[in-house]
Design an enzyme around this catalytic site. Structure first.
Site, short mmCIF file in Angstrom:
data_model
loop_
_atom_site.label_atom_id
_atom_site.label_comp_id
_atom_site.label_asym_id
_atom_site.label_seq_id
_atom_site.Cartn_x
_atom_site.Cartn_y
_atom_site.Cartn_z
N SER A 23 37.17 23.31 41.65
CA SER A 23 38.02 24.50 41.82
C SER A 23 39.07 24.59 40.72
CB SER A 23 38.71 24.45 43.19
OG SER A 23 39.45 23.25 43.33
N SER A 278 38.23 61.98 27.76
CA SER A 278 36.79 61.84 27.96
C SER A 278 36.14 61.66 26.60
CB SER A 278 36.25 63.10 28.64
OG SER A 278 34.89 63.27 28.35
N LYS A 284 39.51 67.20 28.45
CA LYS A 284 39.84 66.41 29.64
C LYS A 284 41.06 65.51 29.48
CE LYS A 284 37.64 65.86 33.05
NZ LYS A 284 36.32 65.31 33.33
N GLU A 291 42.69 56.55 39.94
CA GLU A 291 41.35 56.27 40.47
C GLU A 291 41.13 54.77 40.55
OE1 GLU A 291 38.58 58.68 38.09
OE2 GLU A 291 40.21 60.12 37.97
N1 ARG Z 1 40.37 21.74 45.96
C1 ARG Z 1 40.55 21.53 47.35
C2 ARG Z 1 40.91 22.84 48.04
O1 ARG Z 1 41.31 23.72 47.38
C3 ARG Z 1 41.63 20.53 47.59
C4 ARG Z 1 41.53 19.79 48.89
C5 ARG Z 1 40.34 18.90 48.84
N2 ARG Z 1 40.29 18.02 49.97
C6 ARG Z 1 39.18 17.37 50.27
N3 ARG Z 1 39.22 16.60 51.29
N4 ARG Z 1 38.05 17.54 49.63
O2 ARG Z 1 40.78 22.98 49.21
#
Ligand code: ARG
Length: 464
Positions: A23, A278, A284, A291
């Site tokens: 992430s 446009s 235009k 929008e």
């Molecule tokens: N990247 C994870 C989240 O956003 C952090 C928490 C991860 N915890 C775990 N037990 N895998 O939720």
């Protein structure tokens, strides 16, 4: 790169799984909150004698240096290197300060860490959104101030209904935005408790002081149950719900501006800097901004649906589904901020074509209610007056006339109660000026409404 959780594993994570699971690409935006939370945590650990003062000093200095490096753009948060921002910061810190860095995660889990970071991030963003909403309310008041006498048709069913002013119309939106601010405040109040110290889910055996951490991070309470502490995303849902309502307001207003810009209305002209042309039609001038605001509303509703849906069936406590809270909430926040940043100056710079508004107000018999009220005030029961006026309107439509072009004898043919003063009674200026009931469009009454919003805005500034 070896994972921080490598011990139990014999194999490397599959590359596709690594990207899927990671992430850091999106949660890296919480780098400052992660560092802020870690400094508070380390401060508390040292205070409680869980780590040494030297380790705390090394951690604090190391994190501050790291913050500076990140802000200078020196760190690359790649999923090939890090799983998420929490792991990244810990790893980067440990690379810089050695063993003290490895002690930072004592009495803490990523579950309560992420819960804290997200709360800190969302809290900061709510304050920014709030300020943008307040600014837009200010702009609406300023524009309204100049158009207290600009008569326009008020509509129901998009049919001309009764005369109002442009100021009156704008102040309706200012009131909606005021409720949006109140909702954001409510969200802030509801989320004002510290999740850190919940551990993975079941607290910790270390003698931590959660109240101290809450004070350091400016929370007025600590979350009362550790399972709830790591599992609560209500505030994200609440925020996305508040932002959905806010976007609904901006979208409605945008829709009106789109209509007002059309040749069919031509009530306003957007500044060149806030409209687009446009590629093929040289004549235009398009209200693209409006929008886009109308269109982007879907993203915010989508975020709300995403959050409600992934949360609805996950058992306590933390589950990885919850990582999905980030992109949805961030998307909603970014969208709302971007929309507010363009809509305010667009209103500030647009030209209001008051003559066109007034001409539209003159067509469509929007003074018919006033004609009926005239008769009522002379003693005719309202229902009868309504009927007489309806017949008059019918006559006008048949003969291509308006109520103010009928002669007095034409009026009197329908009722002997009509006298010379009917023309004054149905004059649009009179119709608006006389609508001085609380909340109505009369210029003085709208001034009161503007004053009300202005003093609300002023009180917000005092508080800040
Ligand atoms: N990247 C994870 C989240 O956003 C952090 C928490 C991860 N915890 C775990 N037990 N895998 O939720």
């Amino acid at each position: 790169m070896a994972k921080l959780w490598a011990g139990r594993f014999q194999k490397e994570t599959d590359a596709v799984v690594n990207d899927f699971n990671s992430s850091v690409m999106f949660d890296c935006r919480m780098y400052a909150e992660d560092i802020q939370g870690s400094i508070a945590h380390a401060t508390m650990l040292a205070q409680q004698g869980i780590i040494s003062q030297e380790d705390r000093d090394a951690i604090t200095q190391g994190l501050q240096d790291l913050l500076a490096e990140i802000e200078a753009g020196k760190i690359e948060f790649s999923p090939a290197l890090y799983e998420d921002i929490h792991m990244a910061n810990e790893q980067l810190l440990t690379e810089r300060i050695g063993d003290a860095g490895k002690r930072l995660h004592t009495a803490r889990s990523r579950n309560d860490q992420v819960a804290l970071d997200m709360r800190l991030y969302v809290r900061r963003e709510i304050h920014e959104i709030r300020a943008l909403v307040l600014h837009f309310m200010q702009v609406l008041c300023d524009v309204a101030e100049q158009h207290r006498e600009s008569v326009m048709p008020g509509y129901t069913h998009l049919q001309r209904a009764q005369p109002i002013t442009f100021a009156h119309h704008l102040m309706a939106y200012a009131n909606m935005l005021k409720r949006d601010v109140r909702r954001l405040d409510d969200c802030l109040a509801g989320m004002d408790a510290l999740p850190l110290g919940s551990g993975a889910l079941a607290g910790t055996t270390y003698p931590i002081d959660r109240t101290l951490v809450a004070e350091l991070l400016d929370f007025s309470a600590v979350m009362d149950n550790s399972l709830d502490g790591v599992s609560d995303r209500d505030y994200c849902i609440e925020l996305c719900s508040d932002l959905s309502i806010l976007m609904m307001h901006l979208s409605r207003l945008s829709e009106e501006v789109i209509s007002w810009c059309s040749w069919e209305f031509k009530f306003i002209e957007l500044d060149d800097a806030y409209s687009t042309g446009s590629s093929i039609m040289p004549q235009k001038k398009n209200p693209d901004i409006c929008e886009l605001i109308r269109g982007k509303t879907g993203r915010v509703y989508g975020a709300l649906t995403t959050l409600l849906t992934f949360m609805k069936a996950i058992p306590l406590a933390y589950n990885k589904d919850m990582q999905e809270d980030k992109e949805a909430t961030f998307e909603a926040i970014d969208t709302v901020k971007n929309c507010l940043k363009v809509i305010a100056p667009m209103f500030q710079t647009m030209t209001v074509l008051t003559e066109n508004m007034e001409n539209a107000a003159k067509r469509g018999f929007i003074n018919a209610t006033d004609c009926a009220d005239y008769l009522t005030k002379k003693g005719m029961p309202f229902r009868d007056a309504y009927k007489v006026t309806g017949t008059l309107v019918h006559t006008c439509i048949e003969q291509g006339k308006t109520l103010d072009t009928l002669t007095l004898s034409e009026y009197q043919a329908h009722s002997p109660l009509f006298e010379e003063d009917i023309y004054h009674a149905i004059d649009l200026g009179t119709c608006v000026r006389e609508r001085r009931s609380l909340g109505g469009p009369a210029p003085d009454e709208v001034s009161r409404q503007i004053e009300g919003i202005r003093s609300f805005l002023h009180a917000q500034k005092e508080e800040a």
